[in-house]
Design a protein around this motif. Structure first.
Motif, PDB file in Angstrom:
ATOM      1  N   SER A 149       0.856  -1.306   0.001  1.00  0.00           N
ATOM      2  CA  SER A 149      -0.012  -0.015  -0.028  1.00  0.00           C
ATOM      3  C   SER A 149       0.698   1.508   0.107  1.00  0.00           C
ATOM      4  CB  SER A 149      -0.862   0.104   1.134  1.00  0.00           C
ATOM      5  OG  SER A 149      -2.048   1.123   0.943  1.00  0.00           O
ATOM      6  N   THR A 150       1.882   1.218   0.687  1.00  0.00           N
ATOM      7  CA  THR A 150       2.769   2.480   0.733  1.00  0.00           C
ATOM      8  C   THR A 150       3.544   2.867  -0.538  1.00  0.00           C
ATOM      9  OG1 THR A 150       3.135   2.066   3.366  1.00  0.00           O
ATOM     10  CG2 THR A 150       4.768   3.257   2.104  1.00  0.00           C
ATOM     11  N   ARG A 151       4.034   1.387  -1.259  1.00  0.00           N
ATOM     12  CA  ARG A 151       4.506   1.600  -2.549  1.00  0.00           C
ATOM     13  C   ARG A 151       3.487   2.176  -3.509  1.00  0.00           C
ATOM     14  NH1 ARG A 151       7.969  -4.037  -3.016  1.00  0.00           N
ATOM     15  NH2 ARG A 151       9.668  -3.611  -1.562  1.00  0.00           N
ATOM     16  N   ASP A 153       0.859   4.132  -2.903  1.00  0.00           N
ATOM     17  CA  ASP A 153       0.660   5.554  -2.601  1.00  0.00           C
ATOM     18  C   ASP A 153       1.737   6.333  -3.271  1.00  0.00           C
ATOM     19  OD1 ASP A 153      -1.754   4.941  -1.439  1.00  0.00           O
ATOM     20  OD2 ASP A 153      -0.882   5.029   0.781  1.00  0.00           O
ATOM     21  N   ARG A 154       2.999   5.720  -3.014  1.00  0.00           N
ATOM     22  CA  ARG A 154       4.264   6.627  -3.693  1.00  0.00           C
ATOM     23  C   ARG A 154       4.344   6.858  -5.253  1.00  0.00           C
ATOM     24  NH1 ARG A 154       8.273   3.392  -1.937  1.00  0.00           N
ATOM     25  NH2 ARG A 154       8.075   3.951   0.081  1.00  0.00           N
TER      26      ARG A 154
END
Length: 223
Positions: A149-151, A153-154
């Motif tokens: 999820s973090t990737r 979003d990035r």
């Protein structure tokens, strides 16, 4: 890093001298990066490599790639399957018959996951893929949902599936289910954890499983 042993096959059931390697996994897991690094490592060992992706770069593939907001359910499942059949006939199989290692970014596992998220039954997906050959090595890349999820979003969420609420957790869980199903069907699987390993290490693991298949295939299968 890998889940389970992979036994290299001598010749594919169709007799091609090349090696079909597919890479699947949730959005943000790093499939494209790993494919690029695997190709680089194989080429450094004088292995002929053909990289490709699904949806394909044909007009049909581009329609699918940019049309996930317009096409859903069975309509999208049929388009994806049609693109895969065409992709095999016109690009993948010719490369395999020429003796190349084909690295395909996405294959049937992605359909089981994404079309499954759209409500299409697994048996329907398999029916649409009647005649699609199993790869010589099916690589499934895994990572923790929070990392995925973090990737995403990035780098940005590109498709309807990636924009869906809790998409990373859902995809991660469905790829685990797909791994079980593919294994039950006898597909040669290599599962690799990506979150705690650098892309170069993941690529080296994949390449180390591809090379013995390539070396045995090129020596034992007719060109």
């Amino acid at each position: 890093m890998s889940g389970g042993d992979v036994t290299p096959s001598r010749c594919s059931v169709t007799g091609w001298p090349g090696v079909l390697v597919t890479l699947d996994g949730p959005g943000g897991v790093g499939k494209t990066t790993v494919a690029e690094l695997v190709a680089r490592e194989l080429k450094a060992r004088d292995v002929a490599v053909h990289r490709t992706t699904e949806p394909s770069r044909t007009p049909l593939g581009e329609l699918i790639r940019h049309g996930t907001d317009d096409f859903r359910g069975m309509a999208l499942a049929c388009l994806v399957a049609a693109d895969r059949h065409h992709h095999l006939e016109h690009e993948i199989l010719p490369a395999l018959w020429s003796g190349r290692v084909v690295l395909c970014d996405r294959y049937v596992a992605s359909s089981l996951v994404l079309q499954g998220m759209d409500g299409v039954r697994a048996d329907t997906i398999w029916h649409l893929h009647d005649g699609i050959p199993a790869p010589d090595l099916a690589v499934l890349l895994h990572a923790d949902a929070a990392v995925l999820s973090t990737r995403l979003d990035r780098r940005g969420r590109h498709s309807r599936f990636e924009r869906q609420a809790d998409s990373s957790r859902i995809e991660a869980a469905r790829y685990a289910e797909a791994a079980t199903e593919l294994g039950e069907r006898g597909w040669p699987l290599l599962e690799v954890a990506c979150a705690e390993n650098a892309p170069e290490a993941v690529a080296s693991t994949v390449a180390s499983h591809v090379l013995p298949i390539y070396e045995e295939r090129s020596g034992k299968c007719p060109a």
